[in-house]
Design a protein around this motif. Sequence first.
Motif, PDB file in Angstrom:
ATOM      1  N   PHE A  11      34.221  35.386  44.323  1.00 33.83           N
ATOM      2  CA  PHE A  11      33.439  35.966  43.234  1.00 33.83           C
ATOM      3  C   PHE A  11      33.186  34.908  42.177  1.00 33.83           C
ATOM      4  CE2 PHE A  11      34.840  40.073  44.835  1.00 33.83           C
ATOM      5  CZ  PHE A  11      33.691  40.826  44.683  1.00 33.83           C
ATOM      6  N   GLU A  12      32.091  35.055  41.486  1.00 32.21           N
ATOM      7  CA  GLU A  12      31.795  34.189  40.350  1.00 32.21           C
ATOM      8  C   GLU A  12      31.632  35.072  39.135  1.00 32.21           C
ATOM      9  OE1 GLU A  12      31.847  30.969  38.463  1.00 32.21           O
ATOM     10  OE2 GLU A  12      31.901  30.799  40.627  1.00 32.21           O
ATOM     11  N   PRO A  13      32.451  34.970  38.132  1.00 38.10           N
ATOM     12  CA  PRO A  13      33.606  34.088  37.992  1.00 38.10           C
ATOM     13  C   PRO A  13      34.757  34.535  38.892  1.00 38.10           C
ATOM     14  CG  PRO A  13      33.487  35.567  36.119  1.00 38.10           C
ATOM     15  CD  PRO A  13      32.266  35.833  36.960  1.00 38.10           C
ATOM     16  N   PRO A  14      35.694  33.625  39.150  1.00 37.71           N
ATOM     17  CA  PRO A  14      36.831  33.946  40.030  1.00 37.71           C
ATOM     18  C   PRO A  14      37.677  35.095  39.479  1.00 37.71           C
ATOM     19  CG  PRO A  14      36.735  31.592  39.544  1.00 37.71           C
ATOM     20  CD  PRO A  14      35.738  32.256  38.655  1.00 37.71           C
ATOM     21  N   ALA A  15      38.484  35.662  40.357  1.00 40.02           N
ATOM     22  CA  ALA A  15      39.380  36.751  39.970  1.00 40.02           C
ATOM     23  C   ALA A  15      40.294  36.298  38.838  1.00 40.02           C
ATOM     24  CB  ALA A  15      40.216  37.182  41.162  1.00 40.02           C
ATOM     25  N   THR A  16      40.535  37.208  37.920  1.00 35.46           N
ATOM     26  CA  THR A  16      41.413  36.903  36.789  1.00 35.46           C
ATOM     27  C   THR A  16      42.864  37.167  37.171  1.00 35.46           C
ATOM     28  OG1 THR A  16      41.329  39.141  35.913  1.00 35.46           O
ATOM     29  CG2 THR A  16      39.598  37.606  35.168  1.00 35.46           C
ATOM     30  N   ASN A  17      43.770  36.666  36.357  1.00 35.81           N
ATOM     31  CA  ASN A  17      45.189  36.940  36.584  1.00 35.81           C
ATOM     32  C   ASN A  17      45.480  38.439  36.494  1.00 35.81           C
ATOM     33  OD1 ASN A  17      45.842  34.258  37.018  1.00 35.81           O
ATOM     34  ND2 ASN A  17      46.332  33.880  34.879  1.00 35.81           N
ATOM     35  N   ASP A  18      44.788  39.138  35.610  1.00 34.46           N
ATOM     36  CA  ASP A  18      44.974  40.589  35.486  1.00 34.46           C
ATOM     37  C   ASP A  18      44.562  41.307  36.767  1.00 34.46           C
ATOM     38  OD1 ASP A  18      45.966  40.352  32.921  1.00 34.46           O
ATOM     39  OD2 ASP A  18      44.057  40.829  31.952  1.00 34.46           O
ATOM     40  N   GLU A  19      43.454  40.895  37.373  1.00 37.01           N
ATOM     41  CA  GLU A  19      43.005  41.509  38.627  1.00 37.01           C
ATOM     42  C   GLU A  19      43.991  41.241  39.753  1.00 37.01           C
ATOM     43  OE1 GLU A  19      38.187  41.502  38.486  1.00 37.01           O
ATOM     44  OE2 GLU A  19      39.165  39.531  38.543  1.00 37.01           O
ATOM     45  N   ILE A  20      44.508  40.025  39.798  1.00 38.53           N
ATOM     46  CA  ILE A  20      45.477  39.663  40.826  1.00 38.53           C
ATOM     47  C   ILE A  20      46.759  40.463  40.640  1.00 38.53           C
ATOM     48  CG2 ILE A  20      46.957  37.774  41.655  1.00 38.53           C
ATOM     49  CD1 ILE A  20      44.522  35.913  41.076  1.00 38.53           C
ATOM     50  N   GLU A  21      47.222  40.585  39.411  1.00 40.28           N
ATOM     51  CA  GLU A  21      48.439  41.349  39.157  1.00 40.28           C
ATOM     52  C   GLU A  21      48.246  42.834  39.473  1.00 40.28           C
ATOM     53  OE1 GLU A  21      51.770  42.287  35.775  1.00 40.28           O
ATOM     54  OE2 GLU A  21      50.674  40.400  35.689  1.00 40.28           O
ATOM     55  N   ALA A  22      47.081  43.379  39.149  1.00 37.62           N
ATOM     56  CA  ALA A  22      46.809  44.787  39.454  1.00 37.62           C
ATOM     57  C   ALA A  22      46.850  45.032  40.958  1.00 37.62           C
ATOM     58  CB  ALA A  22      45.458  45.200  38.886  1.00 37.62           C
ATOM     59  N   ALA A  23      46.298  44.107  41.732  1.00 33.43           N
ATOM     60  CA  ALA A  23      46.341  44.233  43.187  1.00 33.43           C
ATOM     61  C   ALA A  23      47.781  44.131  43.682  1.00 33.43           C
ATOM     62  CB  ALA A  23      45.475  43.157  43.839  1.00 33.43           C
ATOM     63  N   ALA A  24      48.568  43.243  43.096  1.00 32.16           N
ATOM     64  CA  ALA A  24      49.962  43.089  43.482  1.00 32.16           C
ATOM     65  C   ALA A  24      50.755  44.357  43.187  1.00 32.16           C
ATOM     66  CB  ALA A  24      50.590  41.890  42.766  1.00 32.16           C
ATOM     67  N   VAL A  25      50.519  44.956  42.034  1.00 31.39           N
ATOM     68  CA  VAL A  25      51.204  46.206  41.677  1.00 31.39           C
ATOM     69  C   VAL A  25      50.862  47.293  42.688  1.00 31.39           C
ATOM     70  CG1 VAL A  25      51.298  48.074  39.981  1.00 31.39           C
ATOM     71  CG2 VAL A  25      51.457  45.705  39.226  1.00 31.39           C
ATOM     72  N   GLN A  26      49.586  47.415  43.040  1.00 31.23           N
ATOM     73  CA  GLN A  26      49.170  48.434  43.999  1.00 31.23           C
ATOM     74  C   GLN A  26      49.829  48.213  45.354  1.00 31.23           C
ATOM     75  OE1 GLN A  26      47.467  51.262  43.586  1.00 31.23           O
ATOM     76  NE2 GLN A  26      47.529  50.783  41.417  1.00 31.23           N
ATOM     77  N   TYR A  27      49.895  46.956  45.779  1.00 33.14           N
ATOM     78  CA  TYR A  27      50.530  46.633  47.057  1.00 33.14           C
ATOM     79  C   TYR A  27      52.006  47.020  47.044  1.00 33.14           C
ATOM     80  CZ  TYR A  27      52.461  44.020  50.928  1.00 33.14           C
ATOM     81  OH  TYR A  27      53.140  43.676  52.066  1.00 33.14           O
ATOM     82  N   VAL A  28      52.708  46.627  45.998  1.00 30.92           N
ATOM     83  CA  VAL A  28      54.144  46.924  45.916  1.00 30.92           C
ATOM     84  C   VAL A  28      54.374  48.431  45.812  1.00 30.92           C
ATOM     85  CG1 VAL A  28      56.241  46.581  44.530  1.00 30.92           C
ATOM     86  CG2 VAL A  28      54.720  44.650  45.001  1.00 30.92           C
ATOM     87  N   ARG A  29      53.532  49.133  45.097  1.00 29.24           N
ATOM     88  CA  ARG A  29      53.640  50.598  45.030  1.00 29.24           C
ATOM     89  C   ARG A  29      53.505  51.208  46.413  1.00 29.24           C
ATOM     90  NH1 ARG A  29      49.891  52.074  39.758  1.00 29.24           N
ATOM     91  NH2 ARG A  29      51.489  51.637  38.200  1.00 29.24           N
TER      92      ARG A  29
END
Length: 89
Positions: A11-29
């Motif tokens: 994506f342009e602009p690249p994924a933000t740290n917040d987006e990456i963390e949100a995906a990580a939270v969803q995965y761990v959940r």
Amino acid sequence: MCRNIRVLHNFEPPATNDEIEAAAVQYVRKVSGTTRPSAANEEAFNEAVRAVAKATQTLLGDLVTKAPPRDRAVEAAKAKARAAERYGS
């Protein structure tokens, strides 16, 4: 729960740290089977989120593609159209 994990690559602009963390939270959940850990499991849950976010950041940094970067607005419109067709709204 995993429906909230979105494609973050190319994506342009690249994924933000917040987006990456949100995906990580969803995965761990999803993997843990809980949306909110107990006090006894909170540290393990948070450490897993940190590890998944770090792995995701590494993955996104290492991936290579020849495709042009995607536009977030265009992808959001496509998703909205798919949802409207799927759910009839």
